[in-house]
Write an enzyme that holds these catalytic residues in place. Structure first.
Site, PDB file in Angstrom:
ATOM      1  N   GLY A 102       0.691  -1.211  -0.205  1.00 42.74           N
ATOM      2  CA  GLY A 102      -0.027  -0.261  -0.049  1.00 42.74           C
ATOM      3  C   GLY A 102       0.760   1.144   0.069  1.00 42.74           C
ATOM      4  O   GLY A 102       0.350   2.375   0.666  1.00 42.74           O
TER       5      GLY A 102
ATOM      6  N   SER B 195      22.688 -13.017   9.415  1.00 42.12           N
ATOM      7  CA  SER B 195      22.033 -13.667  10.307  1.00 42.12           C
ATOM      8  C   SER B 195      21.604 -15.102  10.224  1.00 42.12           C
ATOM      9  O   SER B 195      20.996 -15.629  11.099  1.00 42.12           O
ATOM     10  CB  SER B 195      20.522 -13.088  10.200  1.00 42.12           C
ATOM     11  OG  SER B 195      19.939 -13.189   8.892  1.00 42.12           O
TER      12      SER B 195
ATOM     13  N   LYS C 171      10.573 -10.948   9.433  1.00 40.35           N
ATOM     14  CA  LYS C 171      10.724 -12.351   9.678  1.00 40.35           C
ATOM     15  C   LYS C 171       9.797 -13.346  10.707  1.00 40.35           C
ATOM     16  O   LYS C 171       9.418 -14.084  10.466  1.00 40.35           O
ATOM     17  CB  LYS C 171      12.330 -12.427  10.380  1.00 40.35           C
ATOM     18  CG  LYS C 171      13.300 -12.088   9.412  1.00 40.35           C
ATOM     19  CD  LYS C 171      14.842 -12.041  10.193  1.00 40.35           C
ATOM     20  CE  LYS C 171      15.870 -11.663   9.214  1.00 40.35           C
ATOM     21  NZ  LYS C 171      17.020 -11.762   9.959  1.00 40.35           N
TER      22      LYS C 171
END
Length: 668
Positions: A256, A575, A618
């Site tokens: 959006g 990560s 995540k």
């Protein structure tokens, strides 16, 4: 001989003269800034001496026509109702509360700045003149204070803030020059207008050098005072507008971003402009072409402002992270001038070759990620992240927005189908897997189109109920599975979390052992950072073999292979260090990993877990995949506060500082 001219030549001369006269009238009616108008008049004089059949004549005509058609002083009146803006944002966008709050804060500041009363200080030692000036200026709606001399004026400057000072030049104790110097020391943005009956060229030049905005000689006309004050305030308004931040909405596709910009324009009742910068490689797209050939045009910025006919639109720079560059120049560097608040007021398009103010334009940018944006350009933005929608938010958005729109598009207004919550949930879980809503809307549209066809084929025309079974029949075999819930626990296989441009996603890291010479094999299109994370994880385990009951000579005669499935997709980032380490410990200790536990975190050689980015994305991805427990670095704890309640209630988040804190809880 040239005594006699052909009829065509006489008519051509008459036509040329008429055309130039019309052009002069257009220039006068355009109400350009004086210096721009003088440039246009000079161009007309050049055309008057040129042959109409030459290319230069056509170029000059087009140039003046463009100058005349630009909205130099045309702007829409902003709607300053903050409650209306809030209702429009809530009506057109579900959720995104943080983004809405920041937008409303941004609008509130602009509204307060543009609607506040300007304060003016009148410094005049003659009481009648002082009273008359106060009366005239107050009638224009300004807050006016007066001072009978320079000393009183300096005292008022220390107690109050003023936007404009009108001061007499000759006064006792402290004269007008002293008031000017004091005002500029306190605030360089204060505009000082000098008024005197003892005007000389030397005095005027001295006042201008010290920062005076204008120099008015007595006797003066009231209209002259009004005009000069208006000019000074227009300059200040430009400064106020240009100092606001440029918002940049960053998030996955379909969240959006563009529609938020449209809602801002709608709430303020401004014109809305959107240009896509994806694939733009030519600097001339921003700054325009120089007038060296007939087909030259201004850049997209000036073109779009001319098209809407207003100098204060909401201007959306879409897909700014996909802007390119080649031998034709760097468009991103050209945007630095457009978005710099200090340079906007004097933006020079190559085609116009005169300053055109962009200080009233409200620029908004959108991007999927900030990584490709050059640091200098990113520094111009205030980044507002859009993380994506939860399953519950998607369900609510479907009933409030997407389904009514799909019914209308499918022509089912007369017999609107009733779709159950369970059916919507099936579309979300089994046929879409995205952070945004774009594919979700396509699937809903597909269901209602098929329903419309079935309605026409049936003899009985009535509203039908769309159930999960009907959805599966219409959309076919399901495209996505709950890979976590349906998978079994394996040795050496862990579940990780990754962030991509399209949102968060889960990844699986697999490790296996084979006879060899102690090598570490890495596959799955891994980037350099991820390879280094794997090496760091292995080094940590090898340095702590006793802790995990591993034979220290084991690594000399065995190779380790780490693979991340979906090998065609490039993967990188630090990560995955924690996830890789847990997979190796599981493999080397022959204990299976729990598949409903997902991990993310950067691992150091000392076993510490460092924070990572993309936390909300995540966690949303883990929730979509059916993960029940998520292991995150404890230093990301502040990011958990922004999670929706439905996520907090359904997912167990475990913050850790060390790898040892989690091994026994993740490995069975």
């Amino acid at each position: 001989m040239a005594i006699f001219k052909r009829k065509e030549e006489l008519e051509e001369g008459y036509s040329n003269e008429t055309e130039l006269n019309d052009l002069k009238e257009s220039v006068e009616k355009a109400k350009m800034p004086p210096h721009i108008e003088s440039i246009a008049q000079k161009e007309i004089e050049k055309l008057n001496k040129s042959n109409p059949s030459t290319a230069e004549y056509t170029i000059g005509m087009n140039y003046i026509d463009y100058l005349v058609s630009l909205p130099w002083n045309k702007m829409t009146t902003d709607n300053l109702d903050i409650k209306r803006a809030e209702s429009i944002l809530h009506k057109e966008h579900y959720g995104l509360s943080e983004i809405k709050d920041r937008i409303l804060e941004h609008l509130a500041v602009r509204i307060l700045k543009s609607s506040r009363k300007y304060s003016i200080l009148v410094v005049e030692d003659e009481q009648i003149a002082r009273t008359n000036l106060e009366h005239v200026i107050s009638k224009e709606g300004y807050d006016v204070m007066t001072a009978k001399d320079g000393l009183e004026a300096t005292q008022l400057l220390n107690q109050h803030h003023f936007d404009i000072i009108l001061t007499d030049l000759k006064m006792d104790k402290i004269d007008g020059m002293g008031v000017l110097e004091t005002a500029k020391k306190k605030d360089p943005d204060i505009e000082v207008i000098m008024i005197t009956g003892y005007a000389t060229v030397t005095t005027a030049v001295s006042a201008m050098k010290k920062g005076s905005f204008h120099f008015i000689t007595k006797p003066f006309k009231v209209e002259e005072i009004r005009s000069v004050i208006k000019q000074a305030l227009d300059k200040k308004k430009g400064q106020i507008e240009s100092k606001g931040p440029v918002l940049c909405f960053v998030g996955p596709p379909g969240t959006g971003k563009t529609s938020l910009g449209m809602s801002i324009a709608k709430s303020l009742e401004k014109e809305f402009i959107r240009i896509s910068l994806a694939g733009v490689k030519d600097e001339a797209e921003i700054r325009g072409h120089r007038r060296s050939y007939v087909g030259a045009l201004p850049g997209r910025i000036v073109q779009e402002i001319r098209r809407v006919g207003s100098i204060n639109p909401v201007f959306m720079l879409d897909e700014i992270d996909k802007i390119g560059q080649d031998f034709k120049g760097d468009p991103a560097s050209a945007l630095l001038e457009v978005l710099d608040s200090e340079q906007q007021a004097n933006f020079v398009d190559h085609y116009l070759d005169v300053p055109f103010s962009l200080s009233n334009v409200m620029f908004i940018a959108t991007a999927n990620t900030t990584d490709p944006i050059p640091p200098a350009l990113l520094d111009r933005f205030e980044v507002l992240p859009l993380s994506g929608y939860t399953q519950e938010e998607k369900e609510q958005i479907a009933f409030d927005y997407l389904i009514p729109k799909a019914i209308n598009n499918a022509g089912l207004d007369k017999f609107p189908p009733i779709i159950t919550k369970e059916a919507v949930r099936v579309i979300i879980d089994e046929y879409t897997r995205e952070a945004g809503l774009r594919n979700f809307q396509r699937q809903i549209d597909s269901v209602f189109r098929k329903t419309a066809r079935e309605l026409l084929s049936s003899e009985e025309k009535k509203s039908v109920e769309i159930t999960p079974e009907m959805v599966r029949k219409q959309l076919g075999a399901k495209k996505y599975y709950f890979e976590i819930a349906e998978a079994k626990e394996r040795i050496g296989v862990t579940t990780g979390l990754a962030w991509t441009e399209t949102g968060g996603q889960i990844i699986f890291i697999e490790a296996t052992i084979m006879k060899g010479r102690g090598e570490l094999i890495l596959t799955g299109s891994l980037g350099n950072v991820m390879k280094e994370s794997a090496q760091a994880a292995l080094s940590y385990i090898r340095s702590h073999t006793e802790k995990y009951h591993i034979d220290e000579n084991f690594f000399e005669n065995n190779d380790l292979h780490i693979h991340v499935p979906a090998g065609a997709i490039p993967k990188d980032g630090p990560s995955a260090g924690l996830t890789i380490a847990v997979a190796l410990i599981s493999l080397l200790t022959k204990r299976p990993c729990k598949r409903d536990v997902a991990l993310t975190g950067e691992l150091t050689l000392s076993g510490r877990i460092l924070p990572v980015g993309g936390v909300k994305e995540k966690i949303l991805a883990a929730h979509r995949a059916g993960v029940k427990t998520i292991v995150f670095p404890a230093k990301n704890d502040s990011d958990f506060n922004d999670l929706p309640p439905e996520i907090k209630n359904n997912v167990n988040i475990i913050p850790i500082n060390e790898l040892d804190d989690i091994v026994d809880r993740v490995i069975g």
